[in-house]
Structure formats: C-alpha cells, structure tokens
Design a protein around this motif. Structure first.
Motif, short mmCIF file in Angstrom:
data_model
loop_
_atom_site.label_atom_id
_atom_site.label_comp_id
_atom_site.label_asym_id
_atom_site.label_seq_id
_atom_site.Cartn_x
_atom_site.Cartn_y
_atom_site.Cartn_z
N LEU A 23 0.83 -1.20 0.00
CA LEU A 23 0.00 0.00 0.00
C LEU A 23 0.87 1.26 0.00
O LEU A 23 0.61 2.20 -0.74
CB LEU A 23 -0.93 -0.01 1.21
CG LEU A 23 -1.93 1.13 1.33
CD1 LEU A 23 -2.86 1.15 0.14
CD2 LEU A 23 -2.72 0.99 2.62
N HIS A 24 1.92 1.27 0.80
CA HIS A 24 2.83 2.42 0.86
C HIS A 24 3.50 2.65 -0.50
O HIS A 24 3.60 3.80 -0.95
CB HIS A 24 3.87 2.20 1.95
CG HIS A 24 4.85 3.33 2.07
ND1 HIS A 24 4.50 4.56 2.57
CD2 HIS A 24 6.15 3.42 1.72
CE1 HIS A 24 5.55 5.36 2.53
NE2 HIS A 24 6.56 4.68 2.02
N ARG A 25 3.95 1.58 -1.15
CA ARG A 25 4.58 1.73 -2.47
C ARG A 25 3.58 2.28 -3.48
O ARG A 25 3.92 3.13 -4.30
CB ARG A 25 5.15 0.39 -2.94
CG ARG A 25 6.45 0.01 -2.26
CD ARG A 25 7.12 -1.18 -2.95
NE ARG A 25 6.29 -2.38 -2.98
CZ ARG A 25 6.26 -3.30 -2.03
NH1 ARG A 25 7.01 -3.17 -0.95
NH2 ARG A 25 5.48 -4.35 -2.15
N ALA A 26 2.34 1.80 -3.44
CA ALA A 26 1.32 2.28 -4.37
C ALA A 26 1.03 3.76 -4.13
O ALA A 26 0.91 4.54 -5.08
CB ALA A 26 0.05 1.45 -4.23
N GLN A 27 0.93 4.17 -2.87
CA GLN A 27 0.68 5.57 -2.56
C GLN A 27 1.83 6.45 -3.03
O GLN A 27 1.61 7.53 -3.58
CB GLN A 27 0.45 5.76 -1.06
CG GLN A 27 -0.89 5.26 -0.60
CD GLN A 27 -1.05 5.35 0.90
OE1 GLN A 27 -0.12 5.12 1.67
NE2 GLN A 27 -2.26 5.65 1.32
N ALA A 28 3.06 6.01 -2.83
CA ALA A 28 4.22 6.78 -3.27
C ALA A 28 4.22 6.91 -4.80
O ALA A 28 4.51 7.98 -5.34
CB ALA A 28 5.51 6.13 -2.78
N SER A 29 3.87 5.84 -5.47
CA SER A 29 3.80 5.87 -6.93
C SER A 29 2.72 6.84 -7.40
O SER A 29 2.94 7.62 -8.34
CB SER A 29 3.50 4.46 -7.45
OG SER A 29 3.30 4.47 -8.84
N LEU A 30 1.56 6.84 -6.76
CA LEU A 30 0.49 7.76 -7.12
C LEU A 30 0.87 9.20 -6.84
O LEU A 30 0.49 10.11 -7.58
CB LEU A 30 -0.80 7.40 -6.37
CG LEU A 30 -1.49 6.13 -6.83
CD1 LEU A 30 -2.59 5.74 -5.85
CD2 LEU A 30 -2.03 6.28 -8.24
N ASP A 31 1.62 9.43 -5.78
CA ASP A 31 2.04 10.79 -5.45
C ASP A 31 2.99 11.35 -6.51
O ASP A 31 3.00 12.54 -6.78
CB ASP A 31 2.69 10.82 -4.08
CG ASP A 31 2.87 12.23 -3.56
OD1 ASP A 31 1.95 13.06 -3.73
OD2 ASP A 31 3.95 12.52 -3.00
N ARG A 32 3.78 10.47 -7.13
CA ARG A 32 4.71 10.91 -8.18
C ARG A 32 4.05 11.01 -9.55
O ARG A 32 4.52 11.73 -10.43
CB ARG A 32 5.89 9.93 -8.27
CG ARG A 32 6.83 9.98 -7.10
CD ARG A 32 8.07 9.12 -7.33
NE ARG A 32 7.74 7.74 -7.67
CZ ARG A 32 7.58 6.75 -6.79
NH1 ARG A 32 7.70 7.00 -5.50
NH2 ARG A 32 7.30 5.52 -7.20
N GLY A 50 -1.56 11.61 -8.88
CA GLY A 50 -2.44 10.45 -8.84
C GLY A 50 -3.23 10.36 -7.55
O GLY A 50 -4.20 9.62 -7.47
N LEU A 51 -2.81 11.12 -6.53
CA LEU A 51 -3.55 11.18 -5.27
C LEU A 51 -4.54 12.34 -5.24
O LEU A 51 -5.23 12.55 -4.26
CB LEU A 51 -2.59 11.31 -4.08
CG LEU A 51 -1.74 10.07 -3.80
CD1 LEU A 51 -0.73 10.37 -2.68
CD2 LEU A 51 -2.61 8.88 -3.44
N GLY A 52 -4.60 13.11 -6.33
CA GLY A 52 -5.57 14.18 -6.44
C GLY A 52 -5.11 15.55 -5.99
O GLY A 52 -5.91 16.46 -5.88
#
Length: 103
Positions: A23-32, A50-52
C-alpha cells in the motif's frame, strides 16, 4: 478433504506487514504520477497527482478574447472533474477502488 490449516499469528502479522508495504509503495507511486483533465472545448487543462493534489491549471489565452466568464468557469470545472476521474482510475489500477478529491 481436510480443511487448510489456520495461519499462525506470525504469518498473519507478516501478511499484514507485506500488505502495508504494498500500500505504501502504491501511494508513493500515485504521489509521483501526474494525471490531466481537459475541458470539453480544450481551453483548460488541469494537472494533478495520482492522489488528487492539484499541481497546475493551464488556460488557453483564446478564452480571454471571448470574454465569456461563464464558459471559462465551466471549462475549469470540467477539467478539474476530468483530472479527478483520471486520478481515481489510476488509483484503482494501483490500489483497487478509491475516491479521489482534488485539493
């Protein structure tokens, strides 16, 4: 057929840690990641993560020649909604269903 053995406490804790890391990796990827949203007439483009998180709004100077405030406001709203939908779609690919609100 015998039932499968229950996982041990340690196995459950490890599975939880692995899920949290994923989940942390996915969130970091979306933030970039950057997504765009474009108005129907193409005069306004919004860039967001990607996090809006809203990053930029680009307005074609032609809208100022038209002097149509209502059309510009609608174009901005359309592009923000499109960016939010694109961010939610990307988040869905990375993390499963998600609700994205631009801020």
């Amino acid at each position: 057929m015998s039932p499968s053995p229950r996982p041990t406490r340690e196995e459950m804790v490890e599975a939880g840690r692995a899920f949290a890391q994923q989940l942390h990796r996915a969130q970091a990827s979306l933030d970039r990641a950057l997504v765009t949203g474009r108005s129907a007439d193409g005069t306004v483009v919004v860039l967001a993560t990607g996090l809006g998180q809203l990053r930029a709004v680009q307005v074609n100077p032609v809208v100022f020649d038209r002097r149509d405030v209502a059309a510009l406001q609608d174009a901005i709203a359309q592009s923000i909604r499109a960016a939010a939908a694109n961010a939610a779609a990307l988040a869905g690919q990375k993390m499963g269903p998600a609700e994205i609100n631009l801020y």
